[in-house]
Write an enzyme that holds these catalytic residues in place. Structure first.
Site, short mmCIF file in Angstrom:
data_model
loop_
_atom_site.label_atom_id
_atom_site.label_comp_id
_atom_site.label_asym_id
_atom_site.label_seq_id
_atom_site.Cartn_x
_atom_site.Cartn_y
_atom_site.Cartn_z
N GLY A 152 0.81 -1.21 0.00
CA GLY A 152 0.00 0.00 0.00
C GLY A 152 0.85 1.26 0.00
O GLY A 152 1.99 1.25 -0.49
N GLY A 153 0.31 2.31 0.61
CA GLY A 153 0.98 3.61 0.59
C GLY A 153 2.39 3.58 1.18
O GLY A 153 3.33 4.13 0.61
N ILE A 189 -6.78 -3.09 1.21
CA ILE A 189 -8.24 -3.08 1.30
C ILE A 189 -8.76 -1.66 1.42
O ILE A 189 -9.93 -1.40 1.22
CB ILE A 189 -8.76 -3.93 2.48
CG1 ILE A 189 -8.31 -3.34 3.83
CG2 ILE A 189 -8.36 -5.38 2.36
CD1 ILE A 189 -9.14 -3.83 5.01
N ASP A 190 -7.87 -0.71 1.76
CA ASP A 190 -8.30 0.69 2.00
C ASP A 190 -8.55 1.46 0.70
O ASP A 190 -9.19 2.51 0.73
CB ASP A 190 -7.24 1.45 2.81
CG ASP A 190 -6.88 0.74 4.10
OD1 ASP A 190 -7.73 -0.02 4.60
OD2 ASP A 190 -5.76 0.95 4.61
N ARG A 223 -25.87 -1.05 19.85
CA ARG A 223 -24.86 -2.10 19.92
C ARG A 223 -23.76 -1.78 18.91
O ARG A 223 -23.99 -1.08 17.92
CB ARG A 223 -25.46 -3.46 19.56
CG ARG A 223 -26.45 -3.99 20.56
CD ARG A 223 -25.74 -4.47 21.84
NE ARG A 223 -26.65 -5.16 22.72
CZ ARG A 223 -27.37 -4.59 23.68
NH1 ARG A 223 -27.29 -3.29 23.86
NH2 ARG A 223 -28.15 -5.32 24.47
N ARG A 279 -10.03 -8.59 5.91
CA ARG A 279 -8.79 -8.83 5.15
C ARG A 279 -8.59 -10.30 4.82
O ARG A 279 -7.63 -10.64 4.11
CB ARG A 279 -7.59 -8.33 5.96
CG ARG A 279 -7.48 -6.86 5.89
CD ARG A 279 -6.19 -6.25 6.32
NE ARG A 279 -5.20 -6.98 7.03
CZ ARG A 279 -4.37 -6.42 7.93
NH1 ARG A 279 -4.49 -5.14 8.21
NH2 ARG A 279 -3.45 -7.11 8.50
O1 F6P Z 1 -4.16 -1.00 5.56
C1 F6P Z 1 -5.01 -2.06 5.80
C2 F6P Z 1 -5.50 -2.02 7.22
O2 F6P Z 1 -6.32 -3.15 7.44
C3 F6P Z 1 -6.24 -0.75 7.64
O3 F6P Z 1 -7.57 -0.73 7.19
C4 F6P Z 1 -6.09 -0.80 9.13
O4 F6P Z 1 -6.17 0.49 9.68
C5 F6P Z 1 -4.71 -1.38 9.30
O5 F6P Z 1 -4.42 -2.10 8.12
C6 F6P Z 1 -4.52 -2.30 10.47
O6 F6P Z 1 -3.17 -2.59 10.56
P1 F6P Z 1 -2.51 -3.80 11.33
O7 F6P Z 1 -2.66 -5.03 10.48
O8 F6P Z 1 -1.09 -3.41 11.47
O9 F6P Z 1 -3.24 -3.92 12.63
#
Ligand code: F6P
Length: 377
Positions: free
Chosen positions: A112-113, A136-137, A293, A302
């Protein structure tokens, strides 16, 4: 002497996402058919430092198209700031040595980024690097889409569908927290597809009173349940102002003391934000007198097998990547553009993020169908 056989190194970095194996297969199968060799490095950039390798042959690449996660493993390690023996060290030189040692012609980085930034640094250090956009973002700049997003979107939508029937039966508000880091693509997309009554994204700071008013209006019209799709990065207008001011303070800080103070302020805000969804549900319960809730979708988004859309995207990008390597075209991210692909210079991608713009069609669509986006009307 015959022409040297091209040798590709490949790694997956950052959070895993569905479609990584499809992409590895896409690069690998195309590369093998073009007469190249391919070596996988395990656990992100750490594999390049510690020489954790896996030779990718026809047999290794078979049967992985539909498998979730990554056969190579992944990590969030950065080449220039890696924890080694308990200390943070710049491992760029070690990576360069290993690149030469394994006689690589290039390294393909799937991520990703953050990965785009790390890959650019390695490219600037003299390595041939090429990347694919995965997350996924869906927040990587200059590509129509990232692989992993379509699958996560389906999972999040399916969850909202399921939450509808239980919220309806109990006349409750269900606040569903959806991933996406600092971008609202996943929550907005799933919210629209899953018919959420309220969608909250980081790009539009919300006013809790407005959300409560929208839910009360539904009750007045006889609908005593509501689904609130909230992005993990969404925040109230007050919290957004506090983050903004702390970030500006950090930018302005000149002395070590001021920097430390601004960083501490930001860290404290981050910690507070972790409880945001629970706080929001409680506030809505108090303001609407409807039971609330919370469901945090988390890592389910993921996991598992990629959808057809992600398999096609990942295979198309992976295959185009191997073709670019054949042409010695490096220093680029292979972007998805319409039905095709396009190499984009890493300098243009690194450090940028694609977020939901206020005039994006999905925002207009959500408003048109009466979804509350948490704004003042
Ligand atoms: O970048 C994908 C992502 O699932 C984000 O949506 C989330 O904020 C982050 O990774 C969670 O990161 P980690 O797997 O390090 O907990």
């Amino acid at each position: 002497m015959g022409k040297k056989i091209k040798r590709i190194g490949i790694l997956t970095a950052g959070g895993d996402s569905p479609g990584l194996n499809a992409a590895i297969r896409g690069v690998g199968k195309t590369a093998l058919s073009l007469g190249m060799e391919i070596i996988g490095f395990r656990d992100g950039f750490r594999g390049l430092v510690e020489n954790r390798r896996l030779k990718l042959e026809k047999a290794t690449l078979a049967g992985i198209l539909t498998v979730g996660g990554t056969i190579l493993g992944t990590s969030r390690d950065k080449p220039h700031r890696m924890v080694v023996d308990g200390r943070i060290r710049d491992m760029t030189e070690v990576i360069k040595e290993n690149y030469a040692k394994w006689d690589l012609d290039c390294v393909v980085c799937l991520g990703g980024g953050g990965t785009q930034k790390n890959a650019l640094k390695l490219h600037q250090a003299g390595l041939n690097v090429i990347t694919l956009p995965k997350t996924i973002d869906n927040d990587v700049a200059l590509t129509d889409a990232t692989f992993g997003f379509a699958t996560a979107l389906d999972i999040a939508t399916d969850t909202l569908d399921r939450l509808h029937s239980t919220a309806h039966s109990h006349h409750r508000i269900i606040v569903a927290e959806i991933m996406g880091h600092r971008a609202g693509w996943l929550a907005l997309g799933a919210g629209i597809a899953g018919g959420a009554d309220v969608i909250l994204i980081p790009e539009i700071p919300y006013d809790v009173e407005c959300i409560a008013a929208a839910i009360r209006r539904r009750s007045k019209h006889g609908t005593n349940f509501s689904i609130v799709a909230v992005a993990e990065g969404a925040m109230s207008r007050d919290d957004a102002r506090a983050f903004d001011s702390a970030e500006k303070k950090l930018e302005r800080a000149r002395t070590l003391h001021d920097k430390k103070e601004a960083k501490q302020e930001l860290a404290a805000l981050e910690v507070r934000h972790q409880g945001n969804t629970l706080r929001l549900a409680k506030q809505l319960e108090e303001l609407t007198h409807l039971e609330s809730r919370v469901t945090i979708l988390g890592y389910v988004q993921r996991g598992g097998t990629p959808t057809a859309a992600d398999r096609i995207l990942a295979t198309k990008l992976g295959s185009a990547c191997a073709e670019l390597i054949q042409e010695d075209h490096y220093g680029v991210m292979v972007a998805s553009r319409g039905d095709s692909t396009e190499p984009v210079p890493l300098e243009k991608v690194a450090g940028k993020r694609k977020i939901v713009s206020p005039d994006h069609c999905w925002i207009r669509t959500a408003r048109n169908v009466g979804t509350c986006l948490g704004e003042k009307e």
